[in-house]
Design an enzyme around this catalytic site. Structure first.
Site, PDB file in Angstrom:
ATOM      1  N   GLY A  26      -6.097  -9.587  -1.695  1.00  0.00           N
ATOM      2  CA  GLY A  26      -7.063 -10.392  -0.952  1.00  0.00           C
ATOM      3  C   GLY A  26      -6.991 -10.050   0.527  1.00  0.00           C
ATOM      4  N   LYS A  54      -0.534   2.127   0.234  1.00  0.00           N
ATOM      5  CA  LYS A  54       0.708   2.449  -0.482  1.00  0.00           C
ATOM      6  C   LYS A  54       1.000   3.944  -0.588  1.00  0.00           C
ATOM      7  CE  LYS A  54      -1.539   0.142  -3.183  1.00  0.00           C
ATOM      8  NZ  LYS A  54      -2.274  -1.066  -3.375  1.00  0.00           N
ATOM      9  N   LYS A  97       4.383   0.881  -5.737  1.00  0.00           N
ATOM     10  CA  LYS A  97       5.123  -0.193  -5.073  1.00  0.00           C
ATOM     11  C   LYS A  97       6.611  -0.120  -5.397  1.00  0.00           C
ATOM     12  CE  LYS A  97       0.988  -3.013  -4.907  1.00  0.00           C
ATOM     13  NZ  LYS A  97       0.133  -3.933  -5.643  1.00  0.00           N
ATOM     14  N   VAL A 132       3.267  -3.856  -0.412  1.00  0.00           N
ATOM     15  CA  VAL A 132       3.867  -4.404  -1.636  1.00  0.00           C
ATOM     16  C   VAL A 132       3.625  -5.902  -1.700  1.00  0.00           C
ATOM     17  CG1 VAL A 132       5.973  -4.711  -2.968  1.00  0.00           C
ATOM     18  CG2 VAL A 132       5.684  -2.669  -1.564  1.00  0.00           C
TER      19      VAL A 132
HETATM   20  N1  NAP Z   1      -7.589  -5.268  -1.433  1.00  0.00           N
HETATM   21  C1  NAP Z   1      -6.385  -5.776  -1.429  1.00  0.00           C
HETATM   22  O1  NAP Z   1      -6.215  -6.942  -1.754  1.00  0.00           O
HETATM   23  C2  NAP Z   1      -5.198  -4.953  -0.997  1.00  0.00           C
HETATM   24  C3  NAP Z   1      -3.940  -5.564  -0.872  1.00  0.00           C
HETATM   25  C4  NAP Z   1      -2.848  -4.808  -0.410  1.00  0.00           C
HETATM   26  C5  NAP Z   1      -3.042  -3.474  -0.091  1.00  0.00           C
HETATM   27  N2  NAP Z   1      -4.271  -2.889  -0.229  1.00  0.00           N
HETATM   28  C6  NAP Z   1      -4.433  -1.495   0.182  1.00  0.00           C
HETATM   29  O2  NAP Z   1      -5.070  -1.496   1.445  1.00  0.00           O
HETATM   30  C7  NAP Z   1      -5.947  -0.376   1.573  1.00  0.00           C
HETATM   31  C8  NAP Z   1      -7.342  -0.861   1.846  1.00  0.00           C
HETATM   32  O3  NAP Z   1      -7.802  -1.647   0.752  1.00  0.00           O
HETATM   33  P1  NAP Z   1      -9.242  -2.297   0.700  1.00  0.00           P
HETATM   34  O4  NAP Z   1      -9.239  -3.238  -0.434  1.00  0.00           O
HETATM   35  O5  NAP Z   1      -9.595  -2.782   2.037  1.00  0.00           O
HETATM   36  O6  NAP Z   1     -10.130  -1.040   0.321  1.00  0.00           O
HETATM   37  P2  NAP Z   1     -11.701  -0.880   0.586  1.00  0.00           P
HETATM   38  O7  NAP Z   1     -12.354  -2.212   0.541  1.00  0.00           O
HETATM   39  O8  NAP Z   1     -12.153   0.199  -0.291  1.00  0.00           O
HETATM   40  O9  NAP Z   1     -11.757  -0.398   2.103  1.00  0.00           O
HETATM   41  C9  NAP Z   1     -11.337   0.862   2.529  1.00  0.00           C
HETATM   42  C10 NAP Z   1     -12.156   1.242   3.727  1.00  0.00           C
HETATM   43  O10 NAP Z   1     -11.682   2.476   4.273  1.00  0.00           O
HETATM   44  C11 NAP Z   1     -12.813   3.286   4.556  1.00  0.00           C
HETATM   45  N3  NAP Z   1     -12.422   4.679   4.558  1.00  0.00           N
HETATM   46  C12 NAP Z   1     -12.298   5.535   3.511  1.00  0.00           C
HETATM   47  N4  NAP Z   1     -11.943   6.754   3.943  1.00  0.00           N
HETATM   48  C13 NAP Z   1     -11.858   6.691   5.286  1.00  0.00           C
HETATM   49  C14 NAP Z   1     -11.580   7.641   6.308  1.00  0.00           C
HETATM   50  N5  NAP Z   1     -11.282   8.917   6.018  1.00  0.00           N
HETATM   51  N6  NAP Z   1     -11.587   7.223   7.587  1.00  0.00           N
HETATM   52  C15 NAP Z   1     -11.879   5.946   7.904  1.00  0.00           C
HETATM   53  N7  NAP Z   1     -12.180   5.018   6.980  1.00  0.00           N
HETATM   54  C16 NAP Z   1     -12.165   5.391   5.680  1.00  0.00           C
HETATM   55  C17 NAP Z   1     -13.790   2.930   3.475  1.00  0.00           C
HETATM   56  O11 NAP Z   1     -15.077   3.289   3.844  1.00  0.00           O
HETATM   57  P3  NAP Z   1     -16.212   3.461   2.687  1.00  0.00           P
HETATM   58  O12 NAP Z   1     -16.376   2.128   2.076  1.00  0.00           O
HETATM   59  O13 NAP Z   1     -17.378   3.916   3.440  1.00  0.00           O
HETATM   60  O14 NAP Z   1     -15.677   4.476   1.737  1.00  0.00           O
HETATM   61  C18 NAP Z   1     -13.616   1.428   3.391  1.00  0.00           C
HETATM   62  O15 NAP Z   1     -14.364   0.757   4.353  1.00  0.00           O
HETATM   63  C19 NAP Z   1      -5.827   0.389   0.270  1.00  0.00           C
HETATM   64  O16 NAP Z   1      -4.910   1.435   0.451  1.00  0.00           O
HETATM   65  C20 NAP Z   1      -5.314  -0.639  -0.697  1.00  0.00           C
HETATM   66  O17 NAP Z   1      -4.550  -0.049  -1.723  1.00  0.00           O
HETATM   67  C21 NAP Z   1      -5.352  -3.626  -0.658  1.00  0.00           C
END
Ligand code: NAP
Lengths: 164, 334
Positions: B317, B127, B227, B154
């Site tokens: 999710g 976002k 969002k 979103v």
């Molecule tokens: N989770 C949800 O349900 C959801 C839904 C909609 C949108 N989002 C959005 O989608 C994005 C990802 O969410 P997520 O839940 O997957 O987060 P997450 O589980 O924390 O995964 C993020 C990943 O990105 C890696 N990362 C961090 N900095 C990086 C860099 N500079 N270069 C390459 N990789 C890097 C992290 O590595 P490390 O673990 O080693 O730090 C981690 O593996 C976020 O922006 C979140 O707001 C999430």
């Protein structure tokens, strides 16, 4: 829909006719007209008529207002009708002991606090107060500004309704 | 049938990145048959390095390693950082799935810019970059003749951006109200249904894995605010940024306020109000379409021709959100 409307007219020739005109122009079907002379050169008129929908009623009202005719009461299907809304608010904070009377008076300058419900867990804790406020549609923004001011001054959190 | 190769780079292999990889495996046959393309992941970038294979990475293996935090044991692991991978590995679409930092927008912002400037499409769930720099990023995409798609930013799986784009083209959107954050909605639902305090509700949300260890973003309304900024730009053509959104979170809501609302047949919900560029707790009637419980998200739009439409679904999710990511990817292809 059945409408009962109370108007105050000036006691001059032709005023009743002018007041009835908007009703028929906007499709109102007049059922009865009662009028009685009052003191001070005024006539109180009670008109009953039928209309197709609420928006015709709003048009009639607007027309009457343009003619500076005072509407003292409108009943739609026997119920009081406002182009007003009732908005609900919850205020959280020390609402009671920051002069709740003063808060209500301020709000009553813009609308009318018509219902209030309070939960006060204990005197030192924050209370939660729900208010229903009757407000003219055109004054909603003003009311919101006022409530923001009150909340800022008295450190309340406000929870508005969706349309508020 | 000759399949067209489409190369993908995944940046960020967390919840969303891995969810996407799983769904890609599950739907591989379907996508080949229906779209006549072979979606090949040629790079997966993590914070410490990347795996790169121009012939396509074996996702099953990558997933297994990632689950044990052993991605670096992959034979194609290099210490090359995401930004260098974008510069050096040519792919058709880059998936930017790193964490959202709403202050700086980094690292997503630089990843997205670089990818667009290198002539690659970007699909993102992140976002922050869009909430901060929506129009700038769209301009970069346009001038490089590539697309920047962000359905997943979103409402997770909810198809709100595409609903507007593909089904409500002729409508003017007059208002948008949404429950856009699952954690805060879960907390408010628990407080209303079980009469517990916010701390208890929050702890429970953390235990079942809905809330982050630091749920500040959710509870303070920051996530919802980001969002709202995206929806304002995207659906209502307002040129605004996250910093224009006025935000009040839910942390000061008392159990008594929730009880009062209930007594008057209402509930308190954290609502993103796009017209007003505002996030705040609001009172809504119990039978209102936005009254969804638990971690659900809901978005209600009012359009001049179609009038009111409400969509409800999973706002988060890894698996669910992959639906939106793949929708964007397939949209770009066709
Ligand atoms: N989770 C949800 O349900 C959801 C839904 C909609 C949108 N989002 C959005 O989608 C994005 C990802 O969410 P997520 O839940 O997957 O987060 P997450 O589980 O924390 O995964 C993020 C990943 O990105 C890696 N990362 C961090 N900095 C990086 C860099 N500079 N270069 C390459 N990789 C890097 C992290 O590595 P490390 O673990 O080693 O730090 C981690 O593996 C976020 O922006 C979140 O707001 C999430």
């Amino acid at each position: 829909m059945k409408v009962d409307m109370k108007l105050q007219l000036r006691d001059v020739p032709g005023s009743l006719l002018r007041a009835l005109e908007p009703v028929s122009v906007h499709g109102g079907n007049i059922v009865s007209v009662l009028h009685s002379r009052e003191d001070g050169g005024r006539v109180s008129v009670q008109i009953s008529f039928k209309i197709k929908d609420q928006s015709s009623l709003d048009l009639i009202k607007r027309e009457l207002r343009k003619q500076n005719i005072r509407l003292s009461e409108i009943l739609l299907e026997g119920k009081r009708y406002y182009s007003k809304k009732t908005l609900s608010f919850i205020l959280i904070g020390h609402v009671i002991d920051t002069d709740i009377r003063g808060t209500i008076d301020k709000i009553n300058d813009v609308g009318l606090v018509s219902d209030i419900d309070v939960i006060m867990p204990s005197p030192e804790k924050r209370s939660s107060v729900m208010m229903n406020i009757d407000i003219d549609n055109r004054k909603i923004k003003k009311l919101n500004r006022l409530i923001n001011e009150i909340c800022k001054e008295k450190k309340f959190l406000v929870i508005r309704s969706l349309e508020g | 049938m000759k399949l067209k190769n489409i190369k993908l780079t995944i940046i960020g292999f967390g919840e969303i990145g891995r969810g996407f990889a799983r769904v890609l495996l599950e739907k591989k046959r379907f996508i080949e048959r229906e779209y006549e393309v072979d979606l090949k992941v040629v790079a997966v970038c993590e914070i410490g390095g990347s795996i790169i294979d121009e012939d396509g990475i074996d996702l099953e293996k990558a997933l297994k390693l990632a689950e044990n935090k052993e991605l670096r044991k992959h034979e194609n692991w290099t210490s090359m950082k995401a930004l260098d991978v974008i510069k050096k590995v040519k792919s058709d679409t880059v998936l930017e799935l790193t964490p959202s930092d709403i202050k700086s927008g980094q690292p997503g912002l630089k990843h997205i810019k670089e990818s667009l400037m290198k002539g690659m499409h970007v699909v993102t769930s992140n976002k922050a970059p869009l909430a901060l720099k929506f129009s700038e990023l769209q301009k970069i995409a346009n001038s490089n003749k590539v697309k920047l798609e962000y359905e997943a930013t979103v409402g997770g799986a909810l198809p709100i951006i595409n609903l507007r784009k593909h089904a409500l083209q002729i409508n003017k959107i007059e208002s948008i109200h949404g429950i856009l954050n699952g954690t805060s909605n879960y907390v408010l639902t628990k407080m209303a249904e079980e009469g517990v305090t916010m701390d208890v509700a929050l702890k429970e949300a953390q235990e079942i894995g809905i809330a982050e260890a630091d749920p500040g973003y959710d509870i303070k309304g920051i996530d919802t605010g980001a969002k709202v900024a995206i929806l304002a730009n995207s659906l209502m053509d307002m040129n605004v940024s996250f910093n224009d959104i006025e935000i009040t979170g839910i942390k000061d809501i008392t159990p008594e306020a929730i009880e009062l609302a209930k007594k008057h047949n209402c509930v308190i919900k954290l609502i993103g109000d796009v017209n007003r560029l505002e996030v705040s707790p609001r009172l809504i009637p119990i039978n209102h379409p936005l009254n969804v419980s638990g971690a659900m998200n809901a978005i209600m739009i009012n359009a001049d021709i179609a009038k009111n439409i409400t969509i409800v679904g999973h706002g988060a999710g890894g698996i669910e959100t992959a639906s939106s990511l793949l929708s964007d990817i397939l949209d770009i292809i066709s």
